[in-house]
Motif scaffolding. Sequence first.
Motif, PDB file in Angstrom:
ATOM      1  N   CYS A   1      -2.398  -3.196   5.209  1.00  0.00           N
ATOM      2  CA  CYS A   1      -3.166  -1.968   4.975  1.00  0.00           C
ATOM      3  C   CYS A   1      -3.096  -1.130   6.252  1.00  0.00           C
ATOM      4  O   CYS A   1      -2.494  -1.539   7.242  1.00  0.00           O
ATOM      5  CB  CYS A   1      -4.595  -2.283   4.549  1.00  0.00           C
ATOM      6  SG  CYS A   1      -5.707  -2.762   5.887  1.00  0.00           S
TER       7      CYS A   1
ATOM      8  N   ARG B   1      -5.236  -0.563   8.411  1.00  0.00           N
ATOM      9  CA  ARG B   1      -5.915  -1.155   9.562  1.00  0.00           C
ATOM     10  C   ARG B   1      -5.175  -2.380  10.100  1.00  0.00           C
ATOM     11  O   ARG B   1      -5.517  -2.883  11.160  1.00  0.00           O
ATOM     12  CB  ARG B   1      -7.365  -1.460   9.211  1.00  0.00           C
ATOM     13  CG  ARG B   1      -8.084  -0.156   8.864  1.00  0.00           C
ATOM     14  CD  ARG B   1      -9.544  -0.328   8.696  1.00  0.00           C
ATOM     15  NE  ARG B   1     -10.161  -0.675   9.956  1.00  0.00           N
ATOM     16  CZ  ARG B   1     -11.364  -1.210  10.055  1.00  0.00           C
ATOM     17  NH1 ARG B   1     -12.067  -1.463   8.982  1.00  0.00           N
ATOM     18  NH2 ARG B   1     -11.864  -1.504  11.233  1.00  0.00           N
ATOM     19  N   CYS B   2      -4.181  -2.853   9.348  1.00  0.00           N
ATOM     20  CA  CYS B   2      -3.330  -3.939   9.863  1.00  0.00           C
ATOM     21  C   CYS B   2      -2.424  -3.444  10.982  1.00  0.00           C
ATOM     22  O   CYS B   2      -1.898  -4.232  11.749  1.00  0.00           O
ATOM     23  CB  CYS B   2      -2.411  -4.481   8.773  1.00  0.00           C
ATOM     24  SG  CYS B   2      -3.204  -5.499   7.544  1.00  0.00           S
TER      25      CYS B   2
ATOM     26  N   CYS C   1      -7.090  -8.898   9.898  1.00  0.00           N
ATOM     27  CA  CYS C   1      -7.492  -7.512   9.638  1.00  0.00           C
ATOM     28  C   CYS C   1      -8.904  -7.482   9.041  1.00  0.00           C
ATOM     29  O   CYS C   1      -9.189  -8.189   8.077  1.00  0.00           O
ATOM     30  CB  CYS C   1      -6.494  -6.861   8.667  1.00  0.00           C
ATOM     31  SG  CYS C   1      -7.016  -5.238   8.079  1.00  0.00           S
TER      32      CYS C   1
ATOM     33  N   CYS D   1      -8.326  -5.774   4.975  1.00  0.00           N
ATOM     34  CA  CYS D   1      -7.654  -6.564   3.926  1.00  0.00           C
ATOM     35  C   CYS D   1      -7.713  -8.059   4.194  1.00  0.00           C
ATOM     36  O   CYS D   1      -7.524  -8.857   3.265  1.00  0.00           O
ATOM     37  CB  CYS D   1      -6.218  -6.085   3.720  1.00  0.00           C
ATOM     38  SG  CYS D   1      -5.088  -6.439   5.059  1.00  0.00           S
TER      39      CYS D   1
HETATM   40 ZN    ZN Z   1      -5.234  -4.844   6.650  1.00  0.00          ZN
END
Ligand code: ZN
Lengths: 82, 249
Positions: free
Chosen positions: B169, B171-172, B236, B239
């Motif tokens: 995602c 934010r990863c 993360c 996710c």
């Molecule tokens: Zn993520």
Amino acid sequence: MKITIKLIGRYKDITGKQELLFDILSGDTLWHAVDEFIKRYPVFEKDKQFMIVTKNNMFTNLNEKIKEGDNLTIAPPVVSGG
Amino acid sequence: MKQTINKERYKKQLLVPEFSEQKQQKLQQSTVVIIGGGGLGSNSANLLARTGVGTIKIIDDDIIELSNLHRTSLFTEDDIGKTKSMILEEKLSMINSEITIKGINTKADKNNIEELVHKTDIILDGTDNIKTRLLINDASVKNNIPWVYSGVAGTIGMTMGIIPGKTPCIRCISQNISSSSNSDQGTFSILPSIVASIQCMETIKILLGEKPSGLIIYDIWKQCFEQMNIQKNPACSCCGKHSFEFLEE
Ligand SMILES: [Zn+2]
């Protein structure tokens, strides 16, 4: 030990280099690699907190240590205009 | 929802070996939500309507300004002062009357985003700020709806197709994301249409069950195109740990 960092996007264009070779001591973290990059290219200082740094193709906490053979990549921050 | 496709309208793309009548039918049955109807969103809405995506919802509460015209699609000087989502609905309905276009004159926020994306097949990012993108990311992962991130700044565009549970995602790929909108760098006029094209291709691939191509970075001035295949980060917070702080803050 020596470690190679692959550069992406404008980091490659502005430095004129596909990758950089750094001296790393045992126990050094990814932050050390980022600091070394910025020391060589202070123009990228403002990106420091936001760069996309991956170790072995995965974004990793920058406090993680680097091991010999790790595959590091630094890319410019995510862009957010529309 | 209209189920039959007009083969005459799509005959040139039906000749493409990677595509097929069955895939055109699949697009006709798909619903997409585009959050933001500016540089990226108006161009993506235009492309997806012409390609034959069956239902397109465009969410934006902004009005059209003169300074939008250099990088947007479909808007004219006569539209200045009118609502982006409504003008897009009106003009796209004239371009393809065989699909459903709905302009929604509202701003996506934490209180309405899950309702706005309910029962959609994919969400497209047409926003101009990181806060809304993080909100879309949370709504996507929480509700298991793919989304396609795109952003532009200066001469650089980025796109990443995100399938919850399968790909990283947003934010990863970064522990910190700058809250600056990169507005100090401006946006070169041609860039949003190219990045929107890349975004629409990733959207179509995901709708057809194919794998997106990772983080795509494009520099329009240098004509440089790069891809990064980043893996999911198990740590993360979104996710990996299912913490949806932007929906809850
Ligand atoms: Zn993520």
